[in-house]
Design an enzyme around this catalytic site. Structure first.
Site, mmCIF file in Angstrom:
data_model
loop_
_atom_site.group_PDB
_atom_site.id
_atom_site.type_symbol
_atom_site.label_atom_id
_atom_site.label_comp_id
_atom_site.label_asym_id
_atom_site.label_seq_id
_atom_site.Cartn_x
_atom_site.Cartn_y
_atom_site.Cartn_z
ATOM 1 N N TYR A 142 60.323 49.781 11.818
ATOM 2 C CA TYR A 142 60.069 48.449 12.364
ATOM 3 C C TYR A 142 60.414 47.359 11.350
ATOM 4 C CZ TYR A 142 57.529 49.818 16.622
ATOM 5 O OH TYR A 142 57.176 50.288 17.855
ATOM 6 N N LYS A 187 57.665 64.332 10.274
ATOM 7 C CA LYS A 187 58.856 65.115 10.599
ATOM 8 C C LYS A 187 59.425 65.579 9.255
ATOM 9 C CE LYS A 187 61.933 66.678 13.560
ATOM 10 N NZ LYS A 187 61.615 67.755 14.521
ATOM 11 N N ASP A 219 57.252 66.320 16.982
ATOM 12 C CA ASP A 219 57.671 66.873 18.281
ATOM 13 C C ASP A 219 56.604 67.837 18.810
ATOM 14 O OD1 ASP A 219 58.366 68.506 16.147
ATOM 15 O OD2 ASP A 219 60.335 69.084 16.934
ATOM 16 N N ASP A 243 53.624 54.618 17.576
ATOM 17 C CA ASP A 243 53.904 53.825 18.781
ATOM 18 C C ASP A 243 54.120 54.764 19.964
ATOM 19 O OD1 ASP A 243 54.654 51.588 20.390
ATOM 20 O OD2 ASP A 243 56.737 52.198 20.143
ATOM 21 N N ASP A 247 51.304 55.744 23.384
ATOM 22 C CA ASP A 247 51.583 55.573 24.817
ATOM 23 C C ASP A 247 51.377 56.902 25.539
ATOM 24 O OD1 ASP A 247 52.256 52.874 24.645
ATOM 25 O OD2 ASP A 247 54.013 53.094 25.937
HETATM 26 C C1 IPM Z 1 52.581 48.435 20.743
HETATM 27 C C2 IPM Z 1 53.783 47.810 21.415
HETATM 28 C C3 IPM Z 1 54.596 47.024 20.394
HETATM 29 C C4 IPM Z 1 55.034 47.965 19.303
HETATM 30 C C5 IPM Z 1 55.800 46.276 20.994
HETATM 31 C C6 IPM Z 1 55.399 45.325 22.085
HETATM 32 C C7 IPM Z 1 56.591 45.558 19.918
HETATM 33 O O1 IPM Z 1 54.550 48.785 22.035
HETATM 34 O O2 IPM Z 1 51.743 47.677 20.200
HETATM 35 O O3 IPM Z 1 52.472 49.653 20.758
HETATM 36 O O4 IPM Z 1 56.045 48.656 19.439
HETATM 37 O O5 IPM Z 1 54.345 48.026 18.268
HETATM 38 MG MG MG Z 2 53.742 50.722 21.935
#
Ligand code: IPM
Ligand code: MG
Length: 353
Positions: A142, A187, A219, A243, A247
């Site tokens: 990032y 990894k 993975d 990240d 999710d």
């Molecule tokens: C999160 C989001 C952010 C990230 C995006 C919106 C930049 O996905 O907070 O997980 O990737 O950190």
């Molecule tokens: Mg995210």
């Protein structure tokens, strides 16, 4: 306690859920005798529209003079669909994390018994799943060097020893406060940055003899997380892996609308829902305010106010139990409650109990 809170509502559903977060904070303050003061500031696409900068200096100043930041969401499709746009709302989010020194993002994952059916995973795998993902937030790809010529582009994953040590320490300490099981996700079979993480984690292990540490390639970890979510207690990992994994972890709770997080580090602590700005739902009063409201619980807990945190969590649990739910988690054919109705119900519960 006196608390000064910076409120960054941002874009999409941000302002709607932010209002509920503020109302719940006020309710807790009233019930427990605290004094809270809010200062609002702009960020994201909204701030680009107003001043051309998704995290303007004035917003940074508001955050810096606050005790905590209650953040909602940034993002707008007009930028997502324009890869040549010189400035994007997400840059504001990264600037905010970086300028406030928020290197540790703490994302707790848990389940509600009455919502297990919402997960795409089988209920018997989920019951009792309860873990925390610690995501490094200000390093890795990032923030590494990147570049692009016409037909070639690159991003770099860089980590230094101090950056790795401080995030691993958060991992070990979090494990100490829970079931004392830490999974370091990397990894290391491919990446040098991962090998350095693993080496430093191994060096730190003797400082935490009570913590059972294991190492897992990302993975395999992503598979294990849905095959056996109960296996995990605390996961610590670098920015991009975190990240993606968080999710995925949202599938365990059943809705992104349920997951809060805390971003901690050297500057003002910030509390942000894991979900994004969901622009399609903006202004419709259908967004789930629970993730934002649970951010408020984490905020109070961060200041050692455990009772206050419990009151918020209890109110949320009761709202879900009693079917006061936004459409994303409502039973088929169940009554319709909007963002504000759920928020108001939770506020009422806090004040009456
Ligand atoms: C999160 C989001 C952010 C990230 C995006 C919106 C930049 O996905 O907070 O997980 O990737 O950190
Ligand atoms: Mg995210």
């Amino acid at each position: 306690m006196k608390l000064k809170i910076a409120v960054l509502a941002g874009d999409g559903i941000g302002p709607e859920i932010s209002r509920q977060g503020v109302a719940v904070t006020e309710a807790v303050a009233k019930r427990f005798g605290h004094e809270v003061e809010f200062e609002h500031a702009i960020c994201g696409a909204h701030a680009i529209d107003v001043v051309g900068d998704p995290f303007p200096p004035e917003t940074l100043a508001v955050c810096q003079r606050a005790d905590a930041v209650l953040f909602s969401a940034v993002g707008d499709p007009k930028y997502d669909n324009n890869p040549t746009s010189p400035v994007r709302p997400e840059q504001g989010l990264l600037a905010m994390r970086s300028q406030l020194g928020l290197f540790a993002n703490v994302r707790p994952i848990s389940t509600y018994a009455s919502l297990l059916h919402l997960s795409p995973l089988r209920a018997e795998l989920l019951e009792g799943a309860d873990f925390v993902c610690i995501r490094e937030l200000t390093g890795g790809m990032y923030f590494g060097e990147r570049g692009r010529t016409n037909d070639r582009a690159f991003d770099t994953c860089v980590y230094t020893r101090p950056e790795i040590e401080r995030i691993l320490r958060v991992g070990f300490e979090t494990a100490m406060s829970r079931q004392r099981h830490l999974t370091v996700v990397d990894k290391a079979n491919i990446l040098d940055s991962s090998r350095l993480w693993r080496q430093i984690a191994q060096e730190m292990e003797p400082q935490y003899p009570e913590v059972r540490v294991d190492y897992m390639f990302v993975d395999y970890a992503s598979m294990r997380m849905i095959a056996e979510p109960r296996y995990f207690d605390v996961i610590v990992t670098e920015n991009t892996f975190g990240d993606i994994l968080t999710d995925e972890a949202a599938c365990i709770s059943g809705s992104m609308g349920l997951l809060p997080s805390a971003s901690l580090g050297t500057g003002t602590p910030l509390f942000e829902p894991v979900h994004g700005s969901w622009p399609q739902a903006a202004g419709q009063n259908i967004a789930n305010p629970v993730a934002q409201i649970l951010c408020v619980a984490m905020l109070f807990e961060h200041f050692g106010l455990a009772e206050e945190g419990r009151a918020v969590r209890e109110a949320v649990a009761q709202s879900i139990e009693q079917g006061i739910r936004t459409p994303d988690i409502q039973k088929p054919g169940g009554p319709h409650y909007g963002t504000t109705q759920v928020g108001e119900w939770i506020v009422d519960f806090i004040l009456k109990n």
